[in-house]
Structure formats: C-alpha cells, structure tokens
Scaffold this active site. Structure first.
Site, PDB file in Angstrom:
ATOM      1  N   PHE A 113       6.858  -3.299  -7.548  1.00 43.20           N
ATOM      2  CA  PHE A 113       7.682  -4.034  -6.596  1.00 43.20           C
ATOM      3  C   PHE A 113       7.553  -3.476  -5.182  1.00 43.20           C
ATOM      4  CE2 PHE A 113      10.343  -0.523  -7.822  1.00 43.20           C
ATOM      5  CZ  PHE A 113      11.037  -0.201  -6.668  1.00 43.20           C
ATOM      6  N   LYS A 114       7.192  -2.202  -5.070  1.00 35.26           N
ATOM      7  CA  LYS A 114       7.062  -1.553  -3.762  1.00 35.26           C
ATOM      8  C   LYS A 114       5.992  -2.191  -2.885  1.00 35.26           C
ATOM      9  CE  LYS A 114       8.358   2.925  -5.649  1.00 35.26           C
ATOM     10  NZ  LYS A 114       8.126   3.051  -7.068  1.00 35.26           N
ATOM     11  N   ASP A 115       5.048  -2.879  -3.511  1.00 35.54           N
ATOM     12  CA  ASP A 115       3.980  -3.518  -2.745  1.00 35.54           C
ATOM     13  C   ASP A 115       4.523  -4.470  -1.693  1.00 35.54           C
ATOM     14  OD1 ASP A 115       1.746  -2.327  -3.958  1.00 35.54           O
ATOM     15  OD2 ASP A 115       1.779  -3.784  -5.598  1.00 35.54           O
ATOM     16  N   THR A 146       3.825   4.937  -9.162  1.00 39.83           N
ATOM     17  CA  THR A 146       3.789   3.699  -8.383  1.00 39.83           C
ATOM     18  C   THR A 146       3.960   3.957  -6.894  1.00 39.83           C
ATOM     19  OG1 THR A 146       6.137   3.271  -8.740  1.00 39.83           O
ATOM     20  CG2 THR A 146       4.578   2.263 -10.296  1.00 39.83           C
TER      21      THR A 146
END
Length: 188
Positions: A113-115, A146
C-alpha cells in the site's frame, strides 16, 4: 492546477507559514512540528463520481498544491505513479460478495500500500527540485521488507545513502557522515 497559494503551518505553531513545495522539501518544520494545510478543501460530488484514478487524484490533490509547483507538475507526477501499477484502475474496488467491497492497494511496483504515497511523493519532490534548481538529500529508515522495497523503488535512478548489510552488522557510515556534516546547517 489551482492558481491560489495553498499554505501550510506547523503543528507546533512556532514556524512561519509556507507553501506546498517548501513543506514537501523540508519534511519537518523548523520548529520540529509536522506541516498541515491551513485549509481543507472539499472534493466536489462530481469528482467523486469518476472511476478514473488520475482524474480523481488531480481533483483531490490540486488544491493542496496550489501554484507552488509549475503547471503540469501534478499531471506528470501522477503519470509516473500510475505507470508503475499493473492494474488499469490503479486501485480497483472489487466486490467480494453482494454489498461487500475491498479496495485493492497492492497493484504497485512493490505490491504494498505504501506505493501510493511513496511513488507520488518521490515524483512531486522531483518536480519541486527541478523547478527550484535545488538538490536534496533524504535520510530514510524503515523496518520490514515493504518499506525498504518502496524506498528503493521510489528512489530508483538516484544516489542513495542508507544502511547496507555488512558481515554480521549494518554499516551506516554514509548516513552518519552526511548527517554529521550538516548538524550546524539549519537549512535543507
């Protein structure tokens, strides 16, 4: 992009107001606080009806940038962000069963989700630096796989300074050397 100037204040209240570009490049206000917008623009009902990620993101993010970046900067940053995702919807809303939906946030380059945030912040930072002619050294730290993968992906093609595994230990000499050389510098 909006022609108004989006302004940011420190959560500690002891730093002068600034614009988006300065808040982005500083990261933390001079008084040690975090930057937050002075105003919270509303997203129009029409914008929320779109299913196109980039269109919605332009509408949602533009008011927070104002005129702090050159025309087209957010558009280019979003192009860079969406190009790294392997689903045409970027973050598809999938119906698992009637009335139960999930927003898939794992279609980015590192499947985390950090993308979404890291890729956009990296692209906007590049736009701000290109407009100002400045250079910036960013010191990062993360735990887990991640976070490290997202940092590597967001900073690809740039000189990185960070922990690297050594024989049985982590070596931080590059980061410590950089930080020590800037302890007396109050600027970026």
């Amino acid at each position: 992009m909006s022609t108004s100037s989006a302004r940011y204040v420190s959560t500690r209240g002891q730093a002068p107001e600034t614009d988006f570009s300065d808040a982005l490049l500083r990261g933390i206000a001079p008084d040690g606080g975090l930057y937050m917008p002075c105003a919270w623009p509303a997203l129009s009902p029409q914008a929320m009806r779109t299913t196109d990620y980039k269109t919605l993101a332009l509408e949602a993010v533009s008011p927070f940038i104002g005129d702090a970046l050159p025309a087209g900067a957010l558009d280019r940053a979003l192009d860079r962000l969406t190009a790294g995702f392997d689903h045409p919807a970027v973050t598809p809303l999938v119906e698992l069963e009637p009335g139960l939906f999930v927003l898939e946030l794992f279609h980015g380059p590192t499947a985390a989700f950090k993308d979404l945030a890291m890729q956009l912040v990296a692209a906007l930072t590049d736009e701000a630096l290109a407009a100002s002619g400045e250079r910036l050294t960013i010191l990062t730290a993360t735990s887990g796989d991640t976070g490290a993968a997202a940092v590597r992906r967001a900073t690809r093609g740039r000189r990185r300074c960070g922990p690297s595994p050594g024989p049985g230990r982590w070596t931080w000499w590059c980061c410590i050397r950089w930080a020590a050389s800037r302890l007396s510098n109050a600027g970026r």
